[in-house]
Write a protein that holds these residues in place. Structure first.
Motif, mmCIF file in Angstrom:
data_model
loop_
_atom_site.group_PDB
_atom_site.id
_atom_site.type_symbol
_atom_site.label_atom_id
_atom_site.label_comp_id
_atom_site.label_asym_id
_atom_site.label_seq_id
_atom_site.Cartn_x
_atom_site.Cartn_y
_atom_site.Cartn_z
ATOM 1 N N ASN A 140 0.795 -1.223 0.000
ATOM 2 C CA ASN A 140 0.000 0.000 0.000
ATOM 3 C C ASN A 140 0.829 1.275 0.000
ATOM 4 O O ASN A 140 0.491 2.229 -0.692
ATOM 5 C CB ASN A 140 -0.949 0.015 1.202
ATOM 6 N N ASP A 141 1.931 1.302 0.775
ATOM 7 C CA ASP A 141 2.644 2.563 0.937
ATOM 8 C C ASP A 141 4.046 2.297 1.492
ATOM 9 O O ASP A 141 4.211 2.039 2.685
ATOM 10 C CB ASP A 141 1.859 3.466 1.902
ATOM 11 N N ASP A 142 5.039 2.375 0.623
ATOM 12 C CA ASP A 142 6.422 2.136 1.058
ATOM 13 C C ASP A 142 6.825 3.070 2.192
ATOM 14 O O ASP A 142 7.451 2.645 3.174
ATOM 15 C CB ASP A 142 7.391 2.337 -0.112
ATOM 16 N N GLU A 143 6.509 4.335 2.066
ATOM 17 C CA GLU A 143 6.951 5.305 3.066
ATOM 18 C C GLU A 143 6.260 5.081 4.408
ATOM 19 O O GLU A 143 6.876 5.247 5.463
ATOM 20 C CB GLU A 143 6.720 6.734 2.567
ATOM 21 N N TRP A 144 4.988 4.715 4.365
ATOM 22 C CA TRP A 144 4.305 4.367 5.618
ATOM 23 C C TRP A 144 5.049 3.241 6.318
ATOM 24 O O TRP A 144 5.300 3.289 7.524
ATOM 25 C CB TRP A 144 2.856 3.934 5.336
ATOM 26 N N PHE A 145 5.398 2.208 5.554
ATOM 27 C CA PHE A 145 6.079 1.041 6.121
ATOM 28 C C PHE A 145 7.415 1.441 6.750
ATOM 29 O O PHE A 145 7.715 1.073 7.892
ATOM 30 C CB PHE A 145 6.286 -0.001 5.024
ATOM 31 N N LEU A 146 8.206 2.201 6.034
ATOM 32 C CA LEU A 146 9.525 2.586 6.536
ATOM 33 C C LEU A 146 9.424 3.428 7.804
ATOM 34 O O LEU A 146 10.293 3.346 8.683
ATOM 35 C CB LEU A 146 10.296 3.342 5.452
ATOM 36 N N GLN A 147 8.390 4.212 7.927
ATOM 37 C CA GLN A 147 8.223 5.071 9.098
ATOM 38 C C GLN A 147 7.634 4.331 10.295
ATOM 39 O O GLN A 147 7.787 4.785 11.437
ATOM 40 C CB GLN A 147 7.336 6.275 8.753
ATOM 41 N N ASN A 148 6.988 3.197 10.079
ATOM 42 C CA ASN A 148 6.290 2.513 11.163
ATOM 43 C C ASN A 148 6.981 1.252 11.664
ATOM 44 O O ASN A 148 6.621 0.742 12.729
ATOM 45 C CB ASN A 148 4.860 2.162 10.732
ATOM 46 N N LEU A 149 7.950 0.767 10.925
ATOM 47 C CA LEU A 149 8.618 -0.452 11.385
ATOM 48 C C LEU A 149 9.527 -0.168 12.575
ATOM 49 O O LEU A 149 9.905 0.976 12.842
ATOM 50 C CB LEU A 149 9.402 -1.093 10.241
ATOM 51 N N ASP A 150 9.855 -1.210 13.298
ATOM 52 C CA ASP A 150 10.817 -1.109 14.401
ATOM 53 C C ASP A 150 12.216 -1.206 13.793
ATOM 54 O O ASP A 150 12.542 -2.190 13.126
ATOM 55 C CB ASP A 150 10.592 -2.252 15.397
ATOM 56 N N PRO A 151 13.063 -0.208 14.003
ATOM 57 C CA PRO A 151 14.385 -0.221 13.357
ATOM 58 C C PRO A 151 15.277 -1.370 13.809
ATOM 59 O O PRO A 151 16.293 -1.656 13.171
ATOM 60 C CB PRO A 151 14.982 1.135 13.757
ATOM 61 N N ASN A 152 14.902 -2.051 14.898
ATOM 62 C CA ASN A 152 15.713 -3.167 15.393
ATOM 63 C C ASN A 152 15.236 -4.524 14.895
ATOM 64 O O ASN A 152 15.905 -5.528 15.126
ATOM 65 C CB ASN A 152 15.706 -3.167 16.926
ATOM 66 N N TRP A 153 14.092 -4.561 14.232
ATOM 67 C CA TRP A 153 13.584 -5.835 13.736
ATOM 68 C C TRP A 153 14.458 -6.391 12.615
ATOM 69 O O TRP A 153 15.089 -5.656 11.859
ATOM 70 C CB TRP A 153 12.170 -5.663 13.190
ATOM 71 N N GLN A 154 14.440 -7.721 12.504
ATOM 72 C CA GLN A 154 14.962 -8.415 11.337
ATOM 73 C C GLN A 154 13.781 -8.743 10.426
ATOM 74 O O GLN A 154 12.619 -8.747 10.864
ATOM 75 C CB GLN A 154 15.691 -9.697 11.732
ATOM 76 N N TYR A 155 14.063 -9.063 9.163
ATOM 77 C CA TYR A 155 12.985 -9.278 8.198
ATOM 78 C C TYR A 155 13.198 -10.555 7.396
ATOM 79 O O TYR A 155 14.329 -10.917 7.052
ATOM 80 C CB TYR A 155 12.854 -8.066 7.263
ATOM 81 N N LEU A 156 12.091 -11.203 7.149
ATOM 82 C CA LEU A 156 12.027 -12.391 6.318
ATOM 83 C C LEU A 156 10.979 -12.089 5.254
ATOM 84 O O LEU A 156 9.800 -11.967 5.562
ATOM 85 C CB LEU A 156 11.608 -13.596 7.179
ATOM 86 N N PHE A 157 11.418 -11.892 4.029
ATOM 87 C CA PHE A 157 10.462 -11.614 2.948
ATOM 88 C C PHE A 157 9.800 -12.932 2.519
ATOM 89 O O PHE A 157 10.456 -13.967 2.451
ATOM 90 C CB PHE A 157 11.175 -11.009 1.736
ATOM 91 N N THR A 158 8.508 -12.873 2.218
ATOM 92 C CA THR A 158 7.829 -14.023 1.626
ATOM 93 C C THR A 158 7.184 -13.603 0.313
ATOM 94 O O THR A 158 6.525 -12.565 0.229
ATOM 95 C CB THR A 158 6.763 -14.627 2.551
ATOM 96 N N CYS A 159 7.380 -14.427 -0.705
ATOM 97 C CA CYS A 159 6.854 -14.117 -2.032
ATOM 98 C C CYS A 159 5.520 -14.800 -2.320
ATOM 99 O O CYS A 159 5.001 -14.688 -3.434
ATOM 100 C CB CYS A 159 7.875 -14.513 -3.096
ATOM 101 N N VAL A 160 4.942 -15.510 -1.343
ATOM 102 C CA VAL A 160 3.664 -16.186 -1.570
ATOM 103 C C VAL A 160 2.561 -15.225 -2.027
ATOM 104 O O VAL A 160 1.869 -15.500 -3.020
ATOM 105 C CB VAL A 160 3.222 -16.974 -0.323
#
Length: 320
Positions: free
Chosen positions: A49-69
């Motif tokens: 929906n919104d890349d900038e929303w995501f970047l502003q709301n995530l926890d900067p200390n989290w790790q990420y696992l992308f899923t392509c499903v």
């Protein structure tokens, strides 16, 4: 221990995007002490929906696992020949273009955070072979191509999804786990760059149970990957053999069955706390990727009740 959470499946925005509500949801997720980070859905861009929303709301200390499903399923709805294992060359190239965008999204997220934040990306061996042809030859070509790209340190991992089984309607219908293993072993044997991480594989509990129609199926798949030294992770996503609002044998990410300690759960789920512990025990050494992905019914369930499902499921894993 800390765990990845497929928070998108539990999102209170199931009936429509509401950035303010989703922000409140993310704030609640940040309060959970055992969240390692997000299993993040890739649909063609960093955030659907919104890349900038995501970047502003995530926890900067989290790790990420992308899923392509999610992206795979969207594309398959438009083109049944789509997939990295497709024998249709146009469909395979379309899937590779999609994966190239995922690589770019990982670069964007890492650049925003100023570090390697994405641990791995889950890829799936589409197409659904009840509707189109897929093969190990096509998958091998695609993996060799993708390994040439700069994934910013993220590991490529095949998430096994249910395959075609006689007299069963598939949820996904992708390649068999044996075929996936054979290709990954073949491709990994060709890697000469010491900085290149080998391709791994992940078991999704619910999808293995859907395929085998047996909770033991998840353990069998774990053991098979262990035997081939390919077990990179385990994601807990439930399923039922009963006709509930989650639908029998459907990939709807049913929460675990409730018990005396696990209050927020789903009755008739085959994914009990005991079954989750048995799967973790089957891993031997717990892999670096362990997480949960819970769909919620009814879709109108309030946000805090949704967070309670995540909290109680993670606490059940902690009791292992």
């Amino acid at each position: 221990m800390q765990y990845f959470v497929g928070a998108y499946a539990t999102s209170p925005c199931a009936l429509g995007w509401d950035p303010e509500l989703e922000s409140s949801y993310y704030q609640e997720l940040k309060k959970l002490p055992n969240v390692k980070g997000l299993e993040h859905p890739f649909t063609g861009k960093l955030h659907s929906n919104d890349d900038e929303w995501f970047l502003q709301n995530l926890d900067p200390n989290w790790q990420y696992l992308f899923t392509c499903v999610p992206g795979n399923m969207n594309a398959l709805g438009q083109n049944p020949n789509f997939g990295i294992a497709s024998d249709d060359e146009a469909g395979r190239q379309e899937a590779l273009s999609f994966m190239q965008k995922a690589c770019e999204a990982i670069t964007k997220l890492n650049g925003h955070l100023g570090r390697q934040a994405v641990q791995a990306i889950e890829i799936q061996t589409a197409p659904d072979r009840s509707k189109a042809r897929g093969s190990i030859v096509a998958l091998e070509k695609s993996l060799k191509t993708m390994l040439q790209w700069d994934w910013q340190g993220a590991q490529l991992v095949i998430e096994h999804c249910d395959t075609l089984v006689k007299d069963q309607v598939p949820a996904k219908g992708f390649l068999t786990i044996e075929d996936e293993i054979s290709v990954v072993r073949e491709v990994n044997a060709t890697i000469s760059n010491p900085d290149q991480k080998p391709v791994g594989m992940i078991v999704n509990w619910g999808r293995s149970v859907i395929e085998t129609r047996n909770t033991q199926g998840a353990i069998e798949h774990i053991q098979l990957l262990k035997d081939n030294q390919l077990l990179s992770g385990l994601m807990f996503s439930g399923v039922s053999d009963q006709e509930t609002e989650y639908v029998a044998w459907a990939d709807t990410h049913m929460p675990p069955a409730p018990n005396d300690k696990l209050q927020a759960g789903a009755t008739d789920s085959l994914m009990t706390e005991q079954e989750m512990h048995a799967s973790l025990a089957a891993c031997g050494e717990v892999p670096s990727i362990v997480g949960i992905k819970l769909g919620i019914r009814p879709k109108s369930m309030p946000m805090l009740e949704r967070v309670a499902h995540i909290r109680d499921c993670l606490e059940a894993l902690e009791r292992f």
